[in-house]
Design a protein around this motif. Structure first.
Motif, mmCIF file in Angstrom:
data_model
loop_
_atom_site.group_PDB
_atom_site.id
_atom_site.type_symbol
_atom_site.label_atom_id
_atom_site.label_comp_id
_atom_site.label_asym_id
_atom_site.label_seq_id
_atom_site.Cartn_x
_atom_site.Cartn_y
_atom_site.Cartn_z
ATOM 1 N N ARG A 60 24.863 -9.801 -38.095
ATOM 2 C CA ARG A 60 24.405 -8.420 -37.902
ATOM 3 C C ARG A 60 23.249 -8.331 -36.903
ATOM 4 O O ARG A 60 22.720 -7.266 -36.685
ATOM 5 C CB ARG A 60 23.936 -7.830 -39.230
ATOM 6 N N ARG A 117 38.265 -14.945 -42.399
ATOM 7 C CA ARG A 117 37.877 -14.254 -43.637
ATOM 8 C C ARG A 117 38.095 -15.158 -44.853
ATOM 9 O O ARG A 117 37.268 -15.223 -45.750
ATOM 10 C CB ARG A 117 38.718 -12.989 -43.825
ATOM 11 N N ARG A 122 27.008 -17.765 -46.930
ATOM 12 C CA ARG A 122 27.641 -16.479 -46.615
ATOM 13 C C ARG A 122 26.591 -15.455 -46.260
ATOM 14 O O ARG A 122 26.737 -14.695 -45.296
ATOM 15 C CB ARG A 122 28.466 -15.989 -47.799
ATOM 16 N N ARG A 127 26.070 -13.649 -42.695
ATOM 17 C CA ARG A 127 26.199 -12.188 -42.631
ATOM 18 C C ARG A 127 25.019 -11.613 -41.875
ATOM 19 O O ARG A 127 25.155 -10.748 -41.009
ATOM 20 C CB ARG A 127 26.207 -11.585 -44.037
ATOM 21 N N GLU A 187 34.153 -2.692 -46.567
ATOM 22 C CA GLU A 187 35.184 -3.663 -46.947
ATOM 23 C C GLU A 187 36.084 -3.190 -48.093
ATOM 24 O O GLU A 187 36.981 -3.926 -48.507
ATOM 25 C CB GLU A 187 34.522 -4.994 -47.355
ATOM 26 N N PHE A 236 28.266 -3.044 -46.793
ATOM 27 C CA PHE A 236 29.398 -3.964 -46.865
ATOM 28 C C PHE A 236 30.431 -3.415 -47.831
ATOM 29 O O PHE A 236 31.631 -3.419 -47.549
ATOM 30 C CB PHE A 236 28.902 -5.342 -47.315
ATOM 31 N N LYS A 261 38.464 -11.989 -52.145
ATOM 32 C CA LYS A 261 37.949 -10.776 -51.494
ATOM 33 C C LYS A 261 37.200 -9.921 -52.513
ATOM 34 O O LYS A 261 36.115 -9.422 -52.246
ATOM 35 C CB LYS A 261 39.107 -9.959 -50.916
ATOM 36 N N GLN A 307 39.753 -3.414 -47.665
ATOM 37 C CA GLN A 307 40.312 -4.765 -47.557
ATOM 38 C C GLN A 307 40.675 -5.332 -48.923
ATOM 39 O O GLN A 307 41.318 -6.382 -49.016
ATOM 40 C CB GLN A 307 39.281 -5.720 -46.920
ATOM 41 N N THR A 353 34.967 -17.031 -47.320
ATOM 42 C CA THR A 353 34.732 -16.896 -48.766
ATOM 43 C C THR A 353 34.622 -18.259 -49.447
ATOM 44 O O THR A 353 34.167 -18.338 -50.580
ATOM 45 C CB THR A 353 35.857 -16.101 -49.450
ATOM 46 N N GLU A 409 33.899 -11.482 -53.543
ATOM 47 C CA GLU A 409 32.896 -11.334 -52.484
ATOM 48 C C GLU A 409 32.370 -9.908 -52.427
ATOM 49 O O GLU A 409 31.174 -9.664 -52.261
ATOM 50 C CB GLU A 409 33.526 -11.698 -51.140
#
Lengths: 196, 239
Positions: free
Chosen positions: A148, A129, A140, A144, B147, B143, B128, B150, A133, B131
């Motif tokens: 999926r 994770r 990214r 993603r 998320e 998403f 985080k 988190q 980022t 994002e």
């Protein structure tokens, strides 16, 4: 995953439907697992919404175990699915500490072994994770979409690329970039050294 | 060098290159260790990608299953009396539908997921949140929903972030869930966004056909600079 020759010839058809994500079949199987859990729940009287959680996690574990080749060729797919559901149901009960109604030890040995195989630790997940980022915005988004299950053509349309080959190459570059970032992460290097 | 190792592990080397690699591994222990590390990373990433795909697919199947369950509960048993009753009710419903349609047209033309505009996006250590915000702005509401938990606690209790979280549920047509979030947030947090909170609550109640609560929510906006005119318009339709 290679289809194993097995005494239940219909099972191979069922496995390939599941692995090929045949939606109609998957929803039907999902319903069957649900009815099975309702039967298990008759004496336990677990709340419906919690039973739904058990259903969802059972199905996920079934897909993951099939993917990692843990399916026992001697049983049908449905039997295997039900054994996973039973395992999850009893585990849930244990966590609720209602042992006087049900016992984990009442399960057969193969049901106890129908457990999830994750394949990586919480620490590795955290590193993934973190380094994810650190990728560029473009990388990214590509990863993603790939994660999926979108095809390269769909991703090309979504992101405005000319064709799927561009997406395929970009996805490979981004994945390699992510691997390099993880590899160069000093915490990950120490973790792997200690693990070995 | 590391790129070469990944290339070898993916089987993209020529037989000559592969031979050279394997020879080096037998004679250079440090190099072999590096290759093993890269192999671990490869396996772990492949597994992670596979798991994410499985999670997404499992969620889709779950939603399909729930839709089927709802559909089953609604199936009526037919009889002549039921058919006649349905015909009589249908005429009445048509009239209501015609009126409701204008309310749903209002919703369609006036609802937009709330956009944060220029706000503090956090420092580089708050990766985080950054994002998450990016995903929301790009319309990746799924998403945003998945998320949210988190995020650091500070963001989870921030009125702006909570509003976006609620809008993500509205986008997913989960109006009850959106209302739970909007109603649970303390007014102390939401003072600066009171207008926005009431606006989205009102829209959720509209979609759930709870006219009374929708009216109450919109009535609070009549003196609001941003939403006053729209609130007045919808209240006339609801009367």
């Amino acid at each position: 995953m290679a289809l194993v020759p097995n005494q239940h010839k219909n099972s191979n058809d069922d496995i390939s439907k599941l692995l090929n994500r045949d939606r109609k079949y998957c929803v039907q199987l999902y319903e069957e697992i649900w009815h099975f859990l309702i039967g298990l729940n008759k004496n336990a009287k677990v709340d419906q919404s919690e039973l739904m959680d058990v259903l969802a996690s059972s199905f996920e574990y079934l897909l993951k175990n099939l993917g990692s080749g843990d399916f026992n060729a001697k049983s049908t797919l449905k039997t295997y699915a039900f054994s996973i559901a039973k395992n999850q149901f009893y585990k849930f009960f244990e966590s609720k500490k209602q042992r006087k109604h049900l016992s984990y030890s009442k399960m057969d040995e193969h049901e106890q072994k129908s457990d999830i195989r994750v394949g990586y630790s919480d620490f590795e997940e955290e590193i993934y994770r973190l380094e994810f980022t650190n990728l560029s915005k473009k990388c990214r988004w590509i990863l993603r979409y790939v994660n999926r299950g979108y095809t390269h053509t769909t991703i090309a349309n979504k992101m405005g690329y000319n064709n799927r080959h561009v997406v395929k190459n970009l996805a490979l570059r981004c994945k390699n970039k992510l691997k390099m970032l993880i590899k160069n992460n000093s915490d990950y290097q120490n973790y792997m050294k200690n693990d070995n | 060098m590391t790129t070469d190792i990944f290339k070898y592990l993916e089987g993209n080397d020529s037989p000559k290159e592969k031979d050279a690699f394997e020879k080096r591994m037998t004679s250079d222990a440090a190099f072999k260790e590096e290759v093993m590390l890269c192999q671990n990373i490869n396996q772990f990433i492949e597994k992670k990608v596979q798991d994410e795909e499985i999670n997404e697919f499992a969620k889709e199947i779950h939603y399909d299953f729930l839709k089927r369950q709802k559909k089953r509960k609604g199936v009526p048993t037919y009889s002549w009396y039921a058919v006649v009753a349905i015909l009589i009710i249908a005429l009445g419903i048509f009239g209501v539908w015609f009126e409701q349609n204008s309310i749903h047209r209002f919703y369609k033309s006036n609802y937009r997921a709330w956009q944060p505009g220029s706000i503090n996006r956090g420092t580089s250590t708050e990766a985080k949140y950054s994002e998450w915000l990016e995903a929301y702005e790009h319309g990746d509401f799924e998403f945003a929903i998945n998320e949210f938990k988190q995020l650091p606690l500070e963001q989870q209790t921030d009125a702006i972030v909570v509003l976006m979280y609620a809008c993500a549920f509205i986008e997913a047509d989960e109006f009850e869930q959106a209302l739970n979030i909007l109603n649970a947030t303390s007014t102390a947090y939401s003072t600066m966004l009171t207008g926005e909170y009431n606006w989205y609550k009102g829209l959720c109640y509209l979609k759930l056909d709870d006219d009374l609560k929708a009216k109450n929510a919109f009535a609070l906006l009549l003196t609001n600079n941003k939403y006053g005119t729209l609130a007045s318009e919808i209240l006339k339709k609801l009367d």
